[in-house]
Motif scaffolding. Structure first.
Motif, mmCIF file in Angstrom:
data_model
loop_
_atom_site.group_PDB
_atom_site.id
_atom_site.type_symbol
_atom_site.label_atom_id
_atom_site.label_comp_id
_atom_site.label_asym_id
_atom_site.label_seq_id
_atom_site.Cartn_x
_atom_site.Cartn_y
_atom_site.Cartn_z
ATOM 1 N N VAL A 76 0.845 -1.196 0.000
ATOM 2 C CA VAL A 76 0.000 0.000 0.000
ATOM 3 C C VAL A 76 0.877 1.240 0.000
ATOM 4 C CG1 VAL A 76 -1.746 1.305 1.275
ATOM 5 C CG2 VAL A 76 -1.826 -1.196 1.251
ATOM 6 N N ARG A 77 0.477 2.239 -0.788
ATOM 7 C CA ARG A 77 1.140 3.538 -0.765
ATOM 8 C C ARG A 77 0.111 4.571 -0.343
ATOM 9 N NH1 ARG A 77 4.762 0.689 -0.944
ATOM 10 N NH2 ARG A 77 6.644 0.712 -2.241
ATOM 11 N N GLU A 78 0.279 5.116 0.856
ATOM 12 C CA GLU A 78 -0.644 6.128 1.345
ATOM 13 C C GLU A 78 -0.371 7.458 0.651
ATOM 14 O OE1 GLU A 78 -3.098 5.528 3.215
ATOM 15 O OE2 GLU A 78 -2.598 3.532 3.983
ATOM 16 N N VAL A 158 -8.909 0.440 0.378
ATOM 17 C CA VAL A 158 -8.214 -0.804 0.051
ATOM 18 C C VAL A 158 -7.705 -0.799 -1.397
ATOM 19 C CG1 VAL A 158 -8.423 -3.310 -0.114
ATOM 20 C CG2 VAL A 158 -9.561 -2.091 1.752
ATOM 21 N N LEU A 159 -8.590 -0.534 -2.370
ATOM 22 C CA LEU A 159 -8.189 -0.592 -3.779
ATOM 23 C C LEU A 159 -7.274 0.564 -4.167
ATOM 24 C CD1 LEU A 159 -8.387 -1.894 -6.565
ATOM 25 C CD2 LEU A 159 -10.487 -0.579 -6.963
ATOM 26 N N ALA A 165 1.028 3.670 -6.134
ATOM 27 C CA ALA A 165 2.425 3.609 -6.581
ATOM 28 C C ALA A 165 2.552 3.822 -8.084
ATOM 29 C CB ALA A 165 3.040 2.265 -6.205
ATOM 30 N N TYR A 166 1.453 3.656 -8.833
ATOM 31 C CA TYR A 166 1.493 3.794 -10.289
ATOM 32 C C TYR A 166 1.157 5.213 -10.756
ATOM 33 C CZ TYR A 166 1.599 -1.262 -9.971
ATOM 34 O OH TYR A 166 1.955 -2.553 -9.658
ATOM 35 N N GLY A 167 1.009 6.124 -9.827
ATOM 36 C CA GLY A 167 0.732 7.506 -10.188
ATOM 37 C C GLY A 167 -0.735 7.860 -10.069
ATOM 38 N N ASP A 168 -1.009 9.154 -9.971
ATOM 39 C CA ASP A 168 -2.372 9.623 -9.743
ATOM 40 C C ASP A 168 -3.324 9.242 -10.863
ATOM 41 O OD1 ASP A 168 -1.325 10.728 -7.488
ATOM 42 O OD2 ASP A 168 -1.476 12.815 -8.144
ATOM 43 N N VAL A 203 -9.278 11.897 -2.136
ATOM 44 C CA VAL A 203 -8.501 11.103 -1.166
ATOM 45 C C VAL A 203 -7.008 11.289 -1.390
ATOM 46 C CG1 VAL A 203 -7.923 8.753 -0.445
ATOM 47 C CG2 VAL A 203 -10.311 9.384 -0.801
ATOM 48 N N ILE A 204 -6.577 11.297 -2.649
ATOM 49 C CA ILE A 204 -5.151 11.458 -2.958
ATOM 50 C C ILE A 204 -4.654 12.830 -2.521
ATOM 51 C CG2 ILE A 204 -3.510 11.714 -4.871
ATOM 52 C CD1 ILE A 204 -5.035 9.466 -6.300
ATOM 53 N N ARG A 205 -5.434 13.870 -2.795
ATOM 54 C CA ARG A 205 -4.990 15.233 -2.491
ATOM 55 C C ARG A 205 -5.101 15.582 -1.006
ATOM 56 N NH1 ARG A 205 -3.181 15.029 -6.950
ATOM 57 N NH2 ARG A 205 -1.500 14.532 -5.511
#
Length: 305
Positions: A76-78, A158-159, A165-168, A203-205
């Motif tokens: 997992v990459r937070e 989870v997903l 890790a593969y980018g936004d 979520v990413i930002r």
């Protein structure tokens, strides 16, 4: 370094086969429950809790935990960012989400209408058909609150965490499309995917899934509980709702254009760059199975099998 050494096509295949498994599992559990309930307590089928009980058992208690167990060994990459949204930023996001939902829902309805006319069986919105007429309390508790929380944990915790890790861009597109496909019907696929893209970006930002849980709950409560109650008040109330939807769509489009013009949107590259993104992500056994079963579900819904 652990992620770099992995076979990335196998990673996406593992994610796809896991989604395929829970799709089959959830449907199998619901089918088994319907048989048992109809045999031993047929009167329960008249209750509003009948459909919701099958959702609770099949997806909340079985499907979601099984999905986590199947993919938990994938690293997992937070999110690197931790941003606190101001109240007006949340409102702007909510408006954009509602605009996207209504726009793509309309497109989905048109597609369903055209296909329905071709096959002689029109079902504009399977979700409304399923929950229409159910009691307000279970609809608010399950469709309005519980489902958004569980879905956010599955697709944005989870997903998405295993795609970061593969980018936004890849993380947002794949998690959003999988979210749409999982719904298994054309009408929901379009707007669920659109909402999935926005939720994943948030979520990413922000690094905080609570914002998307809140957005998702607001949207579901509005669509499944609040607006249906208002529409039942009569023609004038329906017209007011229609005008409100048009205003939301216009406001959402303006906000989205402003976000692009002011360069508010940003997409970062991941630790891993895929040489052939489409082939790696989608042309593998697991993802192909998941897409096929989702498409099969769409066809069955359209034909009302």
């Amino acid at each position: 370094m652990e992620m770099e050494k992995m076979n990335h096509k196998k990673v996406f295949s593992r994610l796809g086969i896991s989604l395929f498994i829970i799709t089959v599992l959830v449907n199998a559990v619901q089918y088994l429950m319907s048989l048992l309930i109809n045999k031993f307590v047929p009167e329960f089928t008249e209750s509003s809790w009948y459909l919701y009980s099958m959702l609770i058992v099949s997806f909340y208690l079985i499907g979601a935990p099984v999905f986590y167990l199947l993919v938990k060994n994938i690293p997992v990459r937070e999110s690197k960012e931790k941003k606190h949204l101001k109240w007006y930023e949340f409102i702007c996001l909510l408006i954009m989400c509602l605009a996207a939902m209504y726009i793509f829902n309309m497109i989905g309805v048109v597609i369903n209408l055209v296909i329905g006319m071709m096959v002689g069986n029109i079902n504009l919105n399977p979700l409304n058909s399923a929950i229409g007429g159910l009691d307000l309390l279970p609809t608010v508790l399950i469709a309005g609150i519980a489902s958004p929380i569980v879905e956010e944990l599955v697709f944005r915790k989870v997903l998405l965490g295993r795609l970061r890790a593969y980018g936004d861009v890849i993380a947002i597109l794949v998690s959003g499309l999988c979210f749409g496909l999982y719904h298994g019907n054309v009408a929901q696929f379009l707007y669920a995917s659109a909402l999935g893209f926005i939720f994943a970006y948030v979520v990413i930002r922000t690094g905080d899934i609570r914002y998307t849980m809140a957005l998702h709950i607001c949207i579901n409560l509005l669509g499944t509980a609040i607006l249906p109650q208002i529409v039942q008040m009569g023609t004038m109330a329906t017209m007011i709702v229609g005008m409100g939807v048009i205003c939301l769509i216009m406001a959402g489009i303006v906000l989205f254009i402003l976000a692009i013009a002011l360069k508010k949107l940003k997409f970062e590259k991941g630790e891993i760059t895929l040489e052939h993104p489409f082939k790696t992500v989608w042309l593998n056994g697991g993802m192909i199975l998941f897409v096929l079963i989702s498409l099969a579900s769409c066809v069955m819904v359209l034909l009302s099998l």
